[in-house]
Design a protein around this motif. Structure first.
Motif, mmCIF file in Angstrom:
data_model
loop_
_atom_site.group_PDB
_atom_site.id
_atom_site.type_symbol
_atom_site.label_atom_id
_atom_site.label_comp_id
_atom_site.label_asym_id
_atom_site.label_seq_id
_atom_site.Cartn_x
_atom_site.Cartn_y
_atom_site.Cartn_z
ATOM 1 N N ASP A 146 9.157 8.270 -12.608
ATOM 2 C CA ASP A 146 7.692 8.413 -13.882
ATOM 3 C C ASP A 146 6.549 6.549 -12.883
ATOM 4 O O ASP A 146 5.773 6.600 -13.906
ATOM 5 N N ALA A 147 7.494 6.058 -12.249
ATOM 6 C CA ALA A 147 6.649 4.758 -11.709
ATOM 7 C C ALA A 147 5.250 5.390 -11.457
ATOM 8 O O ALA A 147 4.226 6.696 -11.174
ATOM 9 N N PRO A 148 4.347 4.235 -12.107
ATOM 10 C CA PRO A 148 3.169 4.330 -11.821
ATOM 11 C C PRO A 148 2.529 4.330 -10.040
ATOM 12 O O PRO A 148 3.449 3.422 -9.472
ATOM 13 N N PRO A 149 1.948 4.924 -9.417
ATOM 14 C CA PRO A 149 1.795 5.004 -8.717
ATOM 15 C C PRO A 149 1.001 3.148 -7.887
ATOM 16 O O PRO A 149 0.551 2.416 -8.465
ATOM 17 N N LEU A 150 1.463 2.785 -6.611
ATOM 18 C CA LEU A 150 0.970 1.546 -6.076
ATOM 19 C C LEU A 150 -0.664 1.708 -6.512
ATOM 20 O O LEU A 150 -1.330 2.159 -5.401
ATOM 21 N N PRO A 151 -1.234 0.697 -6.455
ATOM 22 C CA PRO A 151 -2.569 0.423 -6.264
ATOM 23 C C PRO A 151 -3.204 0.095 -5.295
ATOM 24 O O PRO A 151 -2.935 -0.953 -4.248
ATOM 25 N N THR A 152 -3.985 0.833 -5.172
ATOM 26 C CA THR A 152 -5.030 0.886 -3.434
ATOM 27 C C THR A 152 -6.223 -0.304 -4.098
ATOM 28 O O THR A 152 -6.526 -0.803 -5.009
ATOM 29 N N PRO A 153 -6.202 -0.585 -2.552
ATOM 30 C CA PRO A 153 -7.398 -2.259 -3.265
ATOM 31 C C PRO A 153 -9.037 -1.465 -3.795
ATOM 32 O O PRO A 153 -9.378 -2.259 -4.750
ATOM 33 N N ASP A 154 -9.269 -0.523 -4.219
ATOM 34 C CA ASP A 154 -10.642 0.384 -4.981
ATOM 35 C C ASP A 154 -10.151 0.311 -6.359
ATOM 36 O O ASP A 154 -10.578 -0.467 -7.098
ATOM 37 N N THR A 214 15.048 -2.577 14.581
ATOM 38 C CA THR A 214 14.446 -1.729 14.041
ATOM 39 C C THR A 214 12.819 -2.049 14.177
ATOM 40 O O THR A 214 12.287 -2.469 13.280
ATOM 41 N N THR A 215 11.936 -1.670 14.879
ATOM 42 C CA THR A 215 10.710 -1.581 14.594
ATOM 43 C C THR A 215 9.903 -0.773 13.108
ATOM 44 O O THR A 215 9.871 0.379 13.457
ATOM 45 N N LEU A 216 9.203 -1.564 12.069
ATOM 46 C CA LEU A 216 8.847 -0.175 10.948
ATOM 47 C C LEU A 216 7.901 -1.165 10.781
ATOM 48 O O LEU A 216 6.898 -2.285 11.179
ATOM 49 N N THR A 217 6.761 0.113 10.246
ATOM 50 C CA THR A 217 5.152 -0.591 9.755
ATOM 51 C C THR A 217 4.588 -0.260 8.729
ATOM 52 O O THR A 217 4.885 0.606 8.039
ATOM 53 N N LEU A 218 4.515 -1.306 8.171
ATOM 54 C CA LEU A 218 4.214 -1.211 6.588
ATOM 55 C C LEU A 218 2.426 -1.640 6.703
ATOM 56 O O LEU A 218 1.653 -1.450 7.910
ATOM 57 N N SER A 278 15.133 1.361 -0.287
ATOM 58 C CA SER A 278 15.532 1.899 -1.824
ATOM 59 C C SER A 278 15.523 0.683 -2.506
ATOM 60 O O SER A 278 15.907 -0.046 -3.247
ATOM 61 N N HIS A 279 13.556 0.531 -2.981
ATOM 62 C CA HIS A 279 12.734 -0.238 -3.689
ATOM 63 C C HIS A 279 13.226 -0.087 -5.218
ATOM 64 O O HIS A 279 13.630 1.682 -5.062
ATOM 65 N N ASP A 280 12.712 -0.752 -6.278
ATOM 66 C CA ASP A 280 13.495 -0.493 -7.071
ATOM 67 C C ASP A 280 12.498 0.774 -8.130
ATOM 68 O O ASP A 280 13.010 1.880 -8.707
ATOM 69 N N HIS A 281 11.079 0.906 -7.120
ATOM 70 C CA HIS A 281 10.957 1.778 -8.430
ATOM 71 C C HIS A 281 10.251 3.057 -7.498
ATOM 72 O O HIS A 281 9.701 4.106 -7.472
ATOM 73 N N ALA A 282 10.877 3.066 -5.644
ATOM 74 C CA ALA A 282 10.873 3.934 -4.707
ATOM 75 C C ALA A 282 11.196 5.606 -5.415
ATOM 76 O O ALA A 282 10.895 6.520 -5.246
ATOM 77 N N ASP A 283 12.456 5.033 -5.948
ATOM 78 C CA ASP A 283 12.831 6.600 -6.790
ATOM 79 C C ASP A 283 12.181 6.931 -8.042
ATOM 80 O O ASP A 283 13.288 8.259 -8.637
ATOM 81 N N ASN A 284 11.307 5.994 -8.665
ATOM 82 C CA ASN A 284 10.994 6.541 -9.974
ATOM 83 C C ASN A 284 10.035 7.349 -10.320
ATOM 84 O O ASN A 284 9.310 6.815 -9.807
ATOM 85 N N GLY A 301 0.844 -1.293 0.065
ATOM 86 C CA GLY A 301 0.366 0.191 0.645
ATOM 87 C C GLY A 301 0.757 1.407 -0.299
ATOM 88 O O GLY A 301 0.264 2.442 -0.203
ATOM 89 N N ALA A 302 2.207 0.714 0.696
ATOM 90 C CA ALA A 302 3.051 1.932 0.801
ATOM 91 C C ALA A 302 4.364 1.918 0.523
ATOM 92 O O ALA A 302 4.712 0.307 1.302
ATOM 93 N N PHE A 303 5.267 2.549 -0.369
ATOM 94 C CA PHE A 303 6.807 1.655 -0.003
ATOM 95 C C PHE A 303 7.197 1.536 1.214
ATOM 96 O O PHE A 303 6.627 2.815 2.144
#
Length: 218
Positions: free
Chosen positions: A166-174, A204-208, A158-164, A151-153
């Motif tokens: 021009d990449a399309p946004p991550l799709p929401t459930p809708d 460390t604790t992260l929230t995805l 350092s995801h392949d798309h994170a700094d791109n 739902g979010a990076f």
């Protein structure tokens, strides 16, 4: 894999990714089920399951251990070999069929009580919407399709798309739901963005944030 000469062929890309990132446990990933998949499936009656883009089979192994007969499909032979070895070591080899195939062209030959597609994202070509629409045809009457994605990076990733940009946004459930173009008779059971806390390798604790869609065929 040099950034100056990136691999763009999907099969070669994923084979290199899994082969080059094997850790001390023999695989790229921990081998554990994704917590969101576990939450969505735990209350369902076991039957037959199809795991699309299974990778090293963390979800498939959990499903098999909880009574499901699983077909796990992935493009990487290396990833599937890791999963098969873990299944054999866990006494689950007879409950999982491992299929090496490109989901771009692969078509299931039967129907399943559960079809899952968890984190079916790719920095190289992947017709995700087409694959998911085709997956609906593999759901048996009364069965379910579960799609879990980012739902979010992840923070600081350092995801392949994170700094791109021009990449399309991550799709929401809708967005995923609309792209499935479901006919009448399907029921939406889960449509949500879900926070998932994890502990990183450094402690460390992260929230995805997971995008979750579960639909049932009537």
């Amino acid at each position: 894999m040099s950034s100056e000469n990136p691999i763009t062929d999907p099969a070669a890309f994923w084979e290199a990714r899994y082969f080059s990132t094997q850790g001390d446990n023999g695989g790229m990933w921990s081998g554990r089920v994704n917590a969101t998949v576990e939450h969505e499936v735990s209350g369902l009656t076991p039957g037959t399951a199809l795991d699309l883009g299974s990778g090293e089979g963390g979800d498939a192994l959990w499903l098999a251990a909880h009574g499901w007969d699983v077909t796990a499909v992935d493009i990487s032979a290396t990833a599937l070999a890791v999963g098969a070895a873990r299944a054999a070591a866990s006494g689950l080899a007879d409950r999982i069929s491992w299929v090496q195939a490109d989901l771009t062209t692969w078509h299931p030959s039967t129907e399943f009580d559960l079809v899952t597609a968890a984190f079916l994202h790719s920095p190289v070509e992947l017709p995700r919407e087409d694959i998911l629409r085709r997956a609906t045809a593999a759901v048996a009457p009364g069965g379910r399709l579960l799609v879990v994605g980012h739902g979010a990076f992840p923070p600081g990733a350092s995801h392949d798309h994170a700094d791109n940009h021009d990449a399309p946004p991550l799709p929401t459930p809708d967005v995923v739901l609309a792209s499935l173009e479901l006919p009448a008779g399907w029921v939406v059971e889960t449509n949500a963005l879900v926070d998932r806390p994890i502990t990183g390798r450094d402690g460390t604790t992260l929230t995805l944030v997971d995008s979750v869609l579960r639909v049932r065929r009537g």
